[in-house]
Write a protein that holds these residues in place. Sequence first.
Motif, PDB file in Angstrom:
ATOM      1  N   ASN B  80      15.115  -4.117  20.844  1.00  0.00           N
ATOM      2  CA  ASN B  80      13.859  -4.943  19.961  1.00  0.00           C
ATOM      3  C   ASN B  80      13.143  -4.060  19.266  1.00  0.00           C
ATOM      4  OD1 ASN B  80      13.322  -3.893  22.563  1.00  0.00           O
ATOM      5  ND2 ASN B  80      10.815  -4.258  22.503  1.00  0.00           N
ATOM      6  N   TYR B  81      13.478  -2.128  20.654  1.00  0.00           N
ATOM      7  CA  TYR B  81      13.338  -0.813  19.801  1.00  0.00           C
ATOM      8  C   TYR B  81      14.378  -0.549  18.758  1.00  0.00           C
ATOM      9  CZ  TYR B  81      10.021  -0.271  23.224  1.00  0.00           C
ATOM     10  OH  TYR B  81       8.548  -0.380  23.994  1.00  0.00           O
ATOM     11  N   ASP B  84      14.675  -1.874  14.951  1.00  0.00           N
ATOM     12  CA  ASP B  84      12.891  -2.026  14.229  1.00  0.00           C
ATOM     13  C   ASP B  84      13.619  -0.741  14.218  1.00  0.00           C
ATOM     14  OD1 ASP B  84      11.126  -3.571  14.516  1.00  0.00           O
ATOM     15  OD2 ASP B  84       9.953  -2.474  16.126  1.00  0.00           O
ATOM     16  N   ILE B  85      14.254  -0.015  14.646  1.00  0.00           N
ATOM     17  CA  ILE B  85      14.242   1.296  14.524  1.00  0.00           C
ATOM     18  C   ILE B  85      15.574   1.802  13.469  1.00  0.00           C
ATOM     19  CG2 ILE B  85      16.398   3.532  14.991  1.00  0.00           C
ATOM     20  CD1 ILE B  85      14.586   3.602  17.913  1.00  0.00           C
ATOM     21  N   ARG B  88      14.236   0.925   9.948  1.00  0.00           N
ATOM     22  CA  ARG B  88      13.190   1.825   8.973  1.00  0.00           C
ATOM     23  C   ARG B  88      14.208   3.292   9.244  1.00  0.00           C
ATOM     24  NH1 ARG B  88       9.937  -1.061  11.914  1.00  0.00           N
ATOM     25  NH2 ARG B  88       7.446  -1.489  10.854  1.00  0.00           N
ATOM     26  N   PRO B  90      15.793   6.325   6.864  1.00  0.00           N
ATOM     27  CA  PRO B  90      15.639   6.776   6.113  1.00  0.00           C
ATOM     28  C   PRO B  90      17.183   7.074   5.277  1.00  0.00           C
ATOM     29  CG  PRO B  90      15.484   8.771   7.432  1.00  0.00           C
ATOM     30  CD  PRO B  90      15.883   7.480   8.277  1.00  0.00           C
ATOM     31  N   GLN B 110      16.588  13.167   8.097  1.00  0.00           N
ATOM     32  CA  GLN B 110      16.111  13.948   8.954  1.00  0.00           C
ATOM     33  C   GLN B 110      15.350  13.543  10.245  1.00  0.00           C
ATOM     34  OE1 GLN B 110      15.572  17.342   8.973  1.00  0.00           O
ATOM     35  NE2 GLN B 110      16.929  16.803   6.586  1.00  0.00           N
ATOM     36  N   ALA B 111      15.899  12.220  10.518  1.00  0.00           N
ATOM     37  CA  ALA B 111      14.699  11.361  11.472  1.00  0.00           C
ATOM     38  C   ALA B 111      15.621  11.511  12.638  1.00  0.00           C
ATOM     39  CB  ALA B 111      14.909   9.976  11.101  1.00  0.00           C
ATOM     40  N   SER B 112      15.722  11.659  14.092  1.00  0.00           N
ATOM     41  CA  SER B 112      16.257  11.413  15.220  1.00  0.00           C
ATOM     42  C   SER B 112      15.625  11.200  16.093  1.00  0.00           C
ATOM     43  CB  SER B 112      16.840  13.268  15.309  1.00  0.00           C
ATOM     44  OG  SER B 112      17.591  13.415  16.681  1.00  0.00           O
ATOM     45  N   PHE B 113      16.576   9.666  16.775  1.00  0.00           N
ATOM     46  CA  PHE B 113      15.603   8.900  18.263  1.00  0.00           C
ATOM     47  C   PHE B 113      16.918   9.542  18.628  1.00  0.00           C
ATOM     48  CE2 PHE B 113      13.936   6.968  13.867  1.00  0.00           C
ATOM     49  CZ  PHE B 113      12.568   6.808  14.635  1.00  0.00           C
ATOM     50  N   ASN B 114      16.181   9.755  20.260  1.00  0.00           N
ATOM     51  CA  ASN B 114      16.829   9.768  21.725  1.00  0.00           C
ATOM     52  C   ASN B 114      16.670   8.105  22.042  1.00  0.00           C
ATOM     53  OD1 ASN B 114      18.948  12.101  21.481  1.00  0.00           O
ATOM     54  ND2 ASN B 114      17.050  13.298  20.888  1.00  0.00           N
ATOM     55  N   LEU B 115      17.050   7.276  22.765  1.00  0.00           N
ATOM     56  CA  LEU B 115      16.958   5.844  23.776  1.00  0.00           C
ATOM     57  C   LEU B 115      17.547   6.290  24.680  1.00  0.00           C
ATOM     58  CD1 LEU B 115      17.002   2.945  20.890  1.00  0.00           C
ATOM     59  CD2 LEU B 115      14.993   3.636  21.958  1.00  0.00           C
ATOM     60  N   ILE B 116      17.279   5.457  25.911  1.00  0.00           N
ATOM     61  CA  ILE B 116      17.680   5.146  26.740  1.00  0.00           C
ATOM     62  C   ILE B 116      18.455   4.281  26.982  1.00  0.00           C
ATOM     63  CG2 ILE B 116      17.241   5.559  29.605  1.00  0.00           C
ATOM     64  CD1 ILE B 116      14.710   7.137  29.041  1.00  0.00           C
ATOM     65  N   ARG B 283      -3.206 -37.804  13.193  1.00  0.00           N
ATOM     66  CA  ARG B 283      -1.770 -36.613  13.586  1.00  0.00           C
ATOM     67  C   ARG B 283      -2.581 -36.273  14.699  1.00  0.00           C
ATOM     68  NH1 ARG B 283      -4.258 -31.955   9.994  1.00  0.00           N
ATOM     69  NH2 ARG B 283      -6.484 -32.225   9.803  1.00  0.00           N
ATOM     70  N   GLU B 284      -4.053 -36.268  15.338  1.00  0.00           N
ATOM     71  CA  GLU B 284      -4.778 -36.925  16.777  1.00  0.00           C
ATOM     72  C   GLU B 284      -4.269 -37.455  17.395  1.00  0.00           C
ATOM     73  OE1 GLU B 284      -8.692 -34.972  16.156  1.00  0.00           O
ATOM     74  OE2 GLU B 284      -7.722 -33.570  14.566  1.00  0.00           O
TER      75      GLU B 284
END
Lengths: 381, 381
Positions: B80-81, B84-85, B88, B90, B110-116, B283-284
């Motif tokens: 999921n992370y 999403d990353i 998005r 750039p 310029q974006a920097s992500f650290n994921l475990i 339908r009901e």
Amino acid sequence: MKFVIQRNRLVQAVNEVTRAISSRTTIPILTGIKITVNDEGVTLTGSDSDISIEAFIPLIENDEILVEVENFGGIVLQANYFSDIVRRLPDDSVELEVTTNYQTNIRSGQASFNLIGLDPAEYPKLPEVTAGKSIQIPISVLKNIIRQTVFAVSAIEVRPVLTGVNWMIKNNVLTAVATDSHRLALREIPLATEIDEEYNIVIPGKSLSELNKILDEGTDSIEMVLANNQILFKLKDLLFYSRLLEGSYPDTSRLIPTETKSDLIINAKSFLQAIDRASLLARENRNNVIKLMTLENGQVEVSSNSPEVGNVSEKVFSQSFTGEELKISFNGKYMMDALRAFDGADIQISFSGTMRPFVLRPKDAENPNEILQLITPVRTY
Amino acid sequence: MKFVIQRNRLVQAVNEVTRAISSRTTIPILTGIKITVNDEGVTLTGSDSDISIEAFIPLIENDEILVEVENFGGIVLQANYFSDIVRRLPDDSVELEVTTNYQTNIRSGQASFNLIGLDPAEYPKLPEVTAGKSIQIPISVLKNIIRQTVFAVSAIEVRPVLTGVNWMIKNNVLTAVATDSHRLALREIPLATEIDEEYNIVIPGKSLSELNKILDEGTDSIEMVLANNQILFKLKDLLFYSRLLEGSYPDTSRLIPTETKSDLIINAKSFLQAIDRASLLARENRNNVIKLMTLENGQVEVSSNSPEVGNVSEKVFSQSFTGEELKISFNGKYMMDALRAFDGADIQISFSGTMRPFVLRPKDAENPNEILQLITPVRTY
């Protein structure tokens, strides 16, 4: 009641009035659509008692016959069934006929439906809004005012008046303010109509959101009429009524800082994208905390840290940064909501310290209240 | 592991493999995407242990460099992370680097992500599907087979084998059957590949639905390989594995009536619209009961009655009705599902009495099993 109507016009009117209808209403008849026909045309009404919408279809429009009436009258039909039915009818025209005991026959092509209706006399009367002064406003302007303020209303009912947007009219200027006490959105525009009276009303946020969905973009104007705890928006064949919220709205002008210690000029679109990225890892935190720190050469760093997931940082180039160096934290969702109000334009963000609210305005705004977004920071540094 | 990859190709591969990933898995590592890189390219894997999807991005394609590798290796990142990353980021390219303790740095612009991350050695091995005979089938044909049968699988797990679609291959003919014991969908097509072996397998309905979503319309073929309780669908840069269901599928051929007492020739599209309208008030009800009654001159009447809401009836013109007069009731949803399988063509509905299952086939079908839809009536008359 018996009439034949063009199906596409009936479908459009049904779509409009069902916006006001809630299946969770405590008044059973309000799950229905009221349909009446007289010598002018057909009127449909939907309401949840906060919002009421009335759509009108004239007998004739531009020399084209839209409705042929055999008998005047009225009926209330279950909104969910009636709207599903009219959408799926096979023919371009529809005949509606009320027979005995509010039984209603709906015919189109070879299809024939009988619905059990309700007595239209039992349907609540719509408020009478005639007294007040009428104000004209372009639809595009109204849509912007709504879009740039309504997101900031309070989502919780602890102080009901904060679930609405405060509209003040004074000296021919309309000021709209919304706040949930953590952030504030303000929009001010001069009105073309000359208004002698002063008004100070609170319109439920939900009403404005629904109104915004109904209004098409365009160059037309809409007429607003104020009276008796109600506001009425009048379009050509559509009336939109909203209840006003009771209680006096707090004076928010003293919340807006008058001094500034640091000013950041930046493009709203690129800043929004960076905040959006920085929010990705923070979304599970309660406050979606984003940190902003000034670097050298007018750069700022936005960052976020979520212990179990990871961290993110990004340098963003601003057009200028002047004043004191700054480290500040804020709710990323609030910042994104506020930035969207500027439609990607260049903006000025004025800070007066790490723990003081900061303010976003258009760059080089002539009127400091033209568009103003205020956000209270979060304590982390 | 360290490499730079074109962002749009990474996004595409992430979108494909996340279709297999369920947040409700009981195996925590399966909430992740496995990413590996070697001297051929980058491979992404997603799995919920029933379905596994592997997407491959080669280093070079059509003389264009897609991936630049610095170090081989692998990692598992939260789906999921990570998705999403990458959506998005750039810049047009993305650098992925695994440092110590499965920390993964994702850089773009310029974006920097650290994921475990997690140890890729802990990720379950994909099944080995090599032995079986490979069968080529056009994607458009496969999509039709799925669409025309999969809706009829059982939604409840009482007889697990009925939650799948039974595929039989014999004498170069593929027969696909699904039934929930109230209705049955059958599709039979000759295969272009010569197949000596006979196969009789049950593919989970959910796997076929997901496969259908991944496959683009087009003229390409797909390769299917059968082995060890698994079926593998091979596209150019995509492998789709599905577990097969255990247990023997019931013999459904004896359910299909061989005699007929009345035959209705009708257009599937106009009949579907009439059934859809007649279903609106039903339908009901639990069974969404629609009644069908033959009238004179080849007309039929479809009707439905819902005591608290109202009733509906419609005359539908058929092309012909021959045989015994008929009154029959059925589940409107089953009828609509079945009619959709014929894409609006003219069909023949063969009845053998009010309480016997009836069968829908294309009008003038040469092979009676080309497309067959069977529905068991409801007892009301």
